[in-house]
Enzyme design. Sequence first.
Site, mmCIF file in Angstrom:
data_model
loop_
_atom_site.group_PDB
_atom_site.id
_atom_site.type_symbol
_atom_site.label_atom_id
_atom_site.label_comp_id
_atom_site.label_asym_id
_atom_site.label_seq_id
_atom_site.Cartn_x
_atom_site.Cartn_y
_atom_site.Cartn_z
ATOM 1 N N GLY A 94 -31.268 -36.235 17.195
ATOM 2 C CA GLY A 94 -30.960 -37.627 17.314
ATOM 3 C C GLY A 94 -31.731 -38.668 15.965
ATOM 4 N N LEU A 148 -32.848 -39.490 11.411
ATOM 5 C CA LEU A 148 -31.938 -39.784 10.962
ATOM 6 C C LEU A 148 -31.604 -38.804 9.931
ATOM 7 C CD1 LEU A 148 -31.907 -42.231 8.562
ATOM 8 C CD2 LEU A 148 -33.915 -41.309 7.070
ATOM 9 N N GLY A 200 -39.143 -32.759 13.763
ATOM 10 C CA GLY A 200 -39.716 -32.784 12.981
ATOM 11 C C GLY A 200 -40.808 -34.267 12.359
ATOM 12 N N ARG A 221 -45.532 -32.360 0.794
ATOM 13 C CA ARG A 221 -44.760 -32.155 1.983
ATOM 14 C C ARG A 221 -45.668 -30.567 2.780
ATOM 15 N NH1 ARG A 221 -40.937 -32.900 -1.386
ATOM 16 N NH2 ARG A 221 -39.130 -33.255 -1.565
ATOM 17 N N PRO A 277 -42.309 -28.073 6.120
ATOM 18 C CA PRO A 277 -42.092 -27.485 5.170
ATOM 19 C C PRO A 277 -40.974 -26.095 4.746
ATOM 20 C CG PRO A 277 -44.261 -27.667 4.789
ATOM 21 C CD PRO A 277 -44.055 -28.382 6.384
ATOM 22 N N VAL A 278 -39.919 -26.957 4.261
ATOM 23 C CA VAL A 278 -38.297 -25.948 4.399
ATOM 24 C C VAL A 278 -39.050 -25.096 4.478
ATOM 25 C CG1 VAL A 278 -37.750 -26.409 2.604
ATOM 26 C CG2 VAL A 278 -36.284 -26.069 4.302
ATOM 27 N N ASP A 294 -32.577 -31.523 -3.941
ATOM 28 C CA ASP A 294 -33.000 -31.498 -5.393
ATOM 29 C C ASP A 294 -32.508 -31.628 -6.246
ATOM 30 O OD1 ASP A 294 -35.671 -31.777 -3.526
ATOM 31 O OD2 ASP A 294 -35.257 -30.520 -3.658
ATOM 32 N N ARG A 345 -30.008 -34.461 -6.838
ATOM 33 C CA ARG A 345 -30.723 -35.506 -7.086
ATOM 34 C C ARG A 345 -30.237 -35.511 -8.066
ATOM 35 N NH1 ARG A 345 -35.041 -35.300 -2.205
ATOM 36 N NH2 ARG A 345 -34.630 -36.754 -1.372
ATOM 37 N N HIS A 369 -39.021 -26.368 -2.669
ATOM 38 C CA HIS A 369 -38.462 -27.467 -2.200
ATOM 39 C C HIS A 369 -40.085 -28.463 -1.471
ATOM 40 C CE1 HIS A 369 -36.662 -30.719 -0.343
ATOM 41 N NE2 HIS A 369 -37.361 -31.265 0.496
HETATM 42 N N1 LIG Z 1 -35.269 -30.237 3.648
HETATM 43 C C1 LIG Z 1 -35.083 -31.158 3.042
HETATM 44 O O1 LIG Z 1 -34.384 -31.603 1.738
HETATM 45 C C2 LIG Z 1 -35.054 -32.681 3.620
HETATM 46 C C3 LIG Z 1 -35.049 -34.213 3.549
HETATM 47 C C4 LIG Z 1 -35.434 -34.923 4.271
HETATM 48 C C5 LIG Z 1 -35.805 -34.774 5.422
HETATM 49 N N2 LIG Z 1 -36.377 -33.179 5.809
HETATM 50 C C6 LIG Z 1 -37.368 -32.841 6.726
HETATM 51 O O2 LIG Z 1 -35.843 -33.230 7.682
HETATM 52 C C7 LIG Z 1 -36.864 -33.734 9.045
HETATM 53 C C8 LIG Z 1 -36.146 -34.448 10.337
HETATM 54 O O3 LIG Z 1 -36.501 -36.067 8.424
HETATM 55 P P1 LIG Z 1 -35.898 -37.222 10.007
HETATM 56 O O4 LIG Z 1 -35.749 -38.073 8.717
HETATM 57 O O5 LIG Z 1 -34.624 -36.672 10.448
HETATM 58 O O6 LIG Z 1 -37.314 -37.754 10.825
HETATM 59 P P2 LIG Z 1 -37.046 -38.294 12.063
HETATM 60 O O7 LIG Z 1 -38.022 -38.673 13.086
HETATM 61 O O8 LIG Z 1 -36.216 -39.184 12.123
HETATM 62 O O9 LIG Z 1 -35.597 -37.108 13.394
HETATM 63 C C9 LIG Z 1 -36.856 -36.280 13.563
HETATM 64 C C10 LIG Z 1 -36.016 -35.973 14.786
HETATM 65 O O10 LIG Z 1 -36.816 -34.419 15.979
HETATM 66 C C11 LIG Z 1 -36.782 -34.945 17.160
HETATM 67 N N3 LIG Z 1 -37.389 -33.710 18.044
HETATM 68 C C12 LIG Z 1 -38.380 -33.697 17.160
HETATM 69 N N4 LIG Z 1 -38.952 -32.393 17.759
HETATM 70 C C13 LIG Z 1 -38.351 -32.173 18.723
HETATM 71 C C14 LIG Z 1 -38.051 -30.979 19.365
HETATM 72 N N5 LIG Z 1 -38.767 -30.473 19.757
HETATM 73 N N6 LIG Z 1 -36.814 -30.651 19.764
HETATM 74 C C15 LIG Z 1 -35.872 -31.630 19.719
HETATM 75 N N7 LIG Z 1 -35.658 -32.681 18.296
HETATM 76 C C16 LIG Z 1 -36.802 -32.595 18.295
HETATM 77 C C17 LIG Z 1 -37.428 -36.231 17.463
HETATM 78 O O11 LIG Z 1 -37.184 -36.911 18.670
HETATM 79 C C18 LIG Z 1 -36.054 -36.865 16.247
HETATM 80 O O12 LIG Z 1 -35.068 -37.689 16.409
HETATM 81 C C19 LIG Z 1 -38.397 -34.158 8.578
HETATM 82 O O13 LIG Z 1 -38.904 -32.607 8.655
HETATM 83 C C20 LIG Z 1 -37.754 -34.777 7.255
HETATM 84 O O14 LIG Z 1 -39.658 -34.129 6.405
HETATM 85 C C21 LIG Z 1 -36.006 -32.259 4.978
#
Ligand SMILES: NC(=O)c1ccc[n+]([C@@H]2O[C@H](COP(=O)([O-])OP(=O)(O)OC[C@H]3O[C@@H](n4cnc5c(N)ncnc54)[C@H](O)[C@@H]3O)[C@@H](O)[C@H]2O)c1
Length: 317
Positions: free
Chosen positions: A19, A21, A87, A96, A131-132, A158, A161, A185
Amino acid sequence: MHRFSAKVSSMKVSIIGGGGLVGSCAGFALQLGKIVREIVMIDVNPEAADGHALDILHGASLVADQSIHAGTMADCANSDVIVVTAGLRRKPDESRLDLINRNVALFRGILGDIKKAGPKSDAILFVVSNPVDVLTYLAIRELGLPPKQVIGLGTVLDTTRLRSLLAQQLSVPPTQVDVTIYGEHGDSMVPIWSLGQIGGLPVDKYPGVTPQLITEIEKRARNSGAEMLKKKGGAGFAVGVSIADVIHSIALDQRRVMPVSSLQNGAYGLRDVAISVPTIVGRKGVLGVVEVDLWPKEKIALQSSGRVLRETIEKVL
Ligand SMILES: NC(=O)c1ccc[n+]([C@@H]2O[C@H](COP(=O)([O-])OP(=O)(O)OC[C@H]3O[C@@H](n4cnc5c(N)ncnc54)[C@H](O)[C@@H]3O)[C@@H](O)[C@H]2O)c1
């Protein structure tokens, strides 16, 4: 080819955090990839998961014959790949690693729910939440799947990019730029220029490439996460295609070498930490890591990146 299509048609991918981004962009990228059979969006906010699933489904007649729908944690039971993007987002200026204390409890809860659902013995857990590297290590420790079946997105984003920004600067095709980032990361990531190529030629000898350009592009790639947070609230499209690229290497058992994060056992002097090194990714997960000579300063930077992660693990897990 026939061997692959049988596997492809059965691949079910569940996205926990669908749900949000990152999860929604991953779902869309998997649709456009036309390779996996089923895409399930799961979220604590069911409306958001259903909204994104429906939005993707609405385009299905123009793209591919896939099953796309919202689901529940019970879907993890028969999923081939379980992706966790759930997350809390980084706040502007928050590193991170600072996020870890807010995210560990949430992630542990999700691991508990996956365990309860009972994943298949050959399922792959694919960690994206930050933090992944630390959360990947936590999942290896606590989920109960073999370590080879737990993969973190690591420095895949990364790397794309860095390559894409360098290509734009040099006016060369992005797919011909082959420079990879390994390590954490996060702030201690390590671009490996010693092995870099553009169109098969050494990157440092390529016309237009100067030490200043390398420094500038490296800095831009390192700051891209923060730039996305500031300009649009977080990364979406590029992380979506990064996630799909790894899942496709799993689904097609392509055994491509990728900078994903996985448990290390001594390669590059790294041990008992999940971190990105050159990793072969196929249907069974991590099939091996490839160790090659790096510049001494790169190897030292990689080991220091491992130490940064180890210290965090010791502090918070
Ligand atoms: N590894 C990478 O390269 C990388 C890159 C970008 C973002 N991220 C990480 O990805 C994560 C998500 O980022 P985003 O921008 O999508 O955030 P976001 O807030 O748009 O989406 C997170 C979603 O997780 C849901 N959620 C929260 N707790 C939950 C649970 N217990 N069960 C199911 N769903 C749950 C929320 O309702 C929300 O829809 C963050 O931790 C961000 O730091 C990682």
